[in-house]
Design a protein around this motif. Sequence first.
Motif, short mmCIF file in Angstrom:
data_model
loop_
_atom_site.label_atom_id
_atom_site.label_comp_id
_atom_site.label_asym_id
_atom_site.label_seq_id
_atom_site.Cartn_x
_atom_site.Cartn_y
_atom_site.Cartn_z
N GLY A 114 0.81 -1.22 0.00
CA GLY A 114 0.00 0.00 0.00
C GLY A 114 0.84 1.26 0.00
O GLY A 114 0.48 2.26 -0.64
N ILE A 115 1.97 1.24 0.70
CA ILE A 115 2.85 2.42 0.72
C ILE A 115 3.36 2.72 -0.69
O ILE A 115 3.37 3.88 -1.13
CB ILE A 115 4.03 2.17 1.68
CG1 ILE A 115 3.54 2.20 3.12
CG2 ILE A 115 5.13 3.21 1.47
CD1 ILE A 115 4.60 1.81 4.13
N LEU A 116 3.77 1.69 -1.40
CA LEU A 116 4.25 1.90 -2.77
C LEU A 116 3.11 2.37 -3.68
O LEU A 116 3.31 3.24 -4.53
CB LEU A 116 4.88 0.62 -3.30
CG LEU A 116 6.18 0.21 -2.62
CD1 LEU A 116 6.63 -1.18 -3.08
CD2 LEU A 116 7.29 1.22 -2.92
N ALA A 117 1.93 1.81 -3.47
CA ALA A 117 0.79 2.23 -4.30
C ALA A 117 0.47 3.70 -4.07
O ALA A 117 0.15 4.44 -5.02
CB ALA A 117 -0.43 1.36 -3.98
N GLU A 118 0.55 4.15 -2.82
CA GLU A 118 0.29 5.57 -2.52
C GLU A 118 1.30 6.47 -3.23
O GLU A 118 0.99 7.62 -3.55
CB GLU A 118 0.36 5.80 -1.01
CG GLU A 118 -0.81 5.21 -0.24
CD GLU A 118 -0.60 5.31 1.26
OE1 GLU A 118 0.44 5.89 1.68
OE2 GLU A 118 -1.46 4.82 2.01
N ALA A 119 2.51 5.96 -3.45
CA ALA A 119 3.53 6.74 -4.14
C ALA A 119 3.40 6.61 -5.65
O ALA A 119 4.23 7.16 -6.39
CB ALA A 119 4.93 6.27 -3.70
N GLY A 120 2.38 5.91 -6.12
CA GLY A 120 2.17 5.74 -7.55
C GLY A 120 3.01 4.64 -8.16
O GLY A 120 3.18 4.60 -9.39
N VAL A 121 3.55 3.76 -7.32
CA VAL A 121 4.41 2.68 -7.80
C VAL A 121 3.61 1.38 -7.82
O VAL A 121 3.10 0.95 -6.78
CB VAL A 121 5.67 2.52 -6.92
CG1 VAL A 121 6.50 1.34 -7.39
CG2 VAL A 121 6.49 3.80 -6.93
N ARG A 122 3.50 0.78 -8.96
CA ARG A 122 2.78 -0.50 -9.10
C ARG A 122 3.67 -1.65 -8.62
O ARG A 122 4.87 -1.66 -8.87
CB ARG A 122 2.38 -0.71 -10.56
CG ARG A 122 1.56 -1.98 -10.82
CD ARG A 122 1.02 -1.99 -12.25
NE ARG A 122 2.10 -2.00 -13.22
CZ ARG A 122 2.62 -3.11 -13.74
NH1 ARG A 122 2.18 -4.31 -13.35
NH2 ARG A 122 3.59 -3.04 -14.65
N THR A 123 3.07 -2.59 -7.92
CA THR A 123 3.80 -3.78 -7.49
C THR A 123 3.34 -4.99 -8.28
O THR A 123 2.15 -5.12 -8.60
CB THR A 123 3.61 -4.06 -5.99
OG1 THR A 123 2.23 -4.30 -5.72
CG2 THR A 123 4.12 -2.89 -5.15
N VAL A 124 4.29 -5.86 -8.60
CA VAL A 124 3.98 -7.10 -9.32
C VAL A 124 4.51 -8.26 -8.49
O VAL A 124 5.60 -8.18 -7.93
CB VAL A 124 4.60 -7.10 -10.73
CG1 VAL A 124 3.87 -6.13 -11.63
CG2 VAL A 124 6.08 -6.76 -10.68
N PRO A 125 3.73 -9.34 -8.38
CA PRO A 125 4.13 -10.43 -7.48
C PRO A 125 5.21 -11.33 -8.08
O PRO A 125 5.25 -11.57 -9.29
CB PRO A 125 2.83 -11.20 -7.28
CG PRO A 125 2.05 -10.96 -8.54
CD PRO A 125 2.40 -9.57 -8.98
N LEU A 126 6.06 -11.82 -7.20
CA LEU A 126 7.12 -12.74 -7.55
C LEU A 126 6.91 -14.00 -6.70
O LEU A 126 6.89 -13.93 -5.48
CB LEU A 126 8.48 -12.12 -7.24
CG LEU A 126 9.74 -12.87 -7.66
CD1 LEU A 126 9.80 -13.03 -9.17
CD2 LEU A 126 10.98 -12.14 -7.16
N ALA A 127 6.73 -15.12 -7.37
CA ALA A 127 6.40 -16.35 -6.65
C ALA A 127 7.53 -16.74 -5.70
O ALA A 127 8.71 -16.41 -5.91
CB ALA A 127 6.14 -17.48 -7.64
N ILE A 128 7.16 -17.46 -4.63
CA ILE A 128 8.14 -17.94 -3.66
C ILE A 128 7.96 -19.44 -3.49
O ILE A 128 6.91 -20.01 -3.80
CB ILE A 128 7.97 -17.24 -2.29
CG1 ILE A 128 6.56 -17.47 -1.74
CG2 ILE A 128 8.27 -15.76 -2.40
CD1 ILE A 128 6.35 -16.95 -0.33
N ASP A 129 9.01 -20.09 -3.00
CA ASP A 129 8.94 -21.51 -2.65
C ASP A 129 9.84 -21.73 -1.44
O ASP A 129 10.19 -20.77 -0.74
CB ASP A 129 9.33 -22.40 -3.84
CG ASP A 129 10.71 -22.09 -4.40
OD1 ASP A 129 11.58 -21.61 -3.63
OD2 ASP A 129 10.96 -22.33 -5.59
#
Length: 463
Positions: A208-223
Amino acid sequence: MAETWVNQAGGDLHLELRGAGGNRARLMDALREAIRSGRLLPGTLLPPYRSLAVDLGIARNTVAEAYSELVAEGWLTARQGSGTRVARRAAPLRREGPRASAAAPVRPRHDLRPSSPDASAFPRSAWLASARRALTAAPSEAFGVGDPRGRVELRRTLAEYLARARGVRTDPELIVVCSGFAHALRLLGRVLPGPVAVESYGLAFHRGILAEAGVRTVPLAIDEHGARVGDLPETGADTVLLTPAHQYPTGGPLHPERRAAAVDRARATGGLILEDDYDGEFRYDRQPVGAVQNLDPDHVVYLGSASKSLSPALRLGWMVLPDRLVDGVTAAKGEREPFSSALDQLTLADFIASGSYDRHLRRMRQIYRHRRDRLVSALAEHAPHIRATGIAAGLHAVLDLPPGTEAATLARAARHGLALDPLSPYRHPDSPMPPRDGLVVGYGTPPEHAFPAALDALCHCLP
């Protein structure tokens, strides 16, 4: 309307003499209103006749008469040698506030939410000793407008400590002190281009902090080996936020080959790794994993704080930046330092330099490891079908639940007065990974005496 500040036994008392009528009546009305509203609490000492008369510009006898009449009415009391005070029975009117509802949150009896240390274990005596030394030695300019990068004493001490304890390569000029990880992420969000790749399971608050700054987040899978950094090209992101020491919340360090691969990609693209070293100090089964930043300081932003090692109340964190980011982050922070107290920074510098920080960490490692072991033992005895993961480090464990049981388990926990975090909100909404049912159980928050009862409540709630 006359507005006057009256000196009251070394303090200030604001009185407004309103309305028509003589000074005595207006003074009595002003004092009644101050008592009725709660500004003057029962037992408050009022100024002597003479000083109040001088400050208000009225006759001394007028003040004496007003006091005398209010004593007779029961608003004030007067006793030889103790002055005139607000009567104990003169309770202020209750201010109307929002009505309590059935949905109002109730403080839980047992708190097993993650991410917080044991507040009762804060090293008060050692911190106070450091505060005294720091205050005594502080130069006069420390009490003026601060350097937006933070106090140089703390930055020097951090550079030495992080090199020794976490393998970080830096110097004080590349460190910026902030009020914690969230503050650091807000500042970075203003200077970094998007998108930013984030681990598929992580804090929604950070996304949410990044979204408020206008930065889109994309998920990176984990294992089981951490973030699958080999998938980074598919995300289109040149910046990636990682928790390499201990993936949050699922646990486990980032595999060495993946650490190297992430650095290689950052070099090739000119990108950045944001390294959240949130649990770097709390590893129990072997030596802590060193910082990724050591592999390439020019392409890694190292982020740390005192929130878990000491207390979130300190509001102290730090960024170790590549040289190319220092000016931009400092400009984003502003010329004045409104976030972290200079005195707290000086105290932390002394606390680390004196060895108190290392001693505190060693003590807390033993305490938290013992709690981790008790959690694992309790599960083995009372719920052997529940698997706990991420237990090699940190202040929490993830309990895998049977599919479809997360909501019901949380409801039972609430009925037992037990606060827990579900695993589902940690999942990035666009994650390609299938949802998991689980609990994120923190074993750092409860004080030592309350931990056994919290474990009992947990075991009674599990499916």
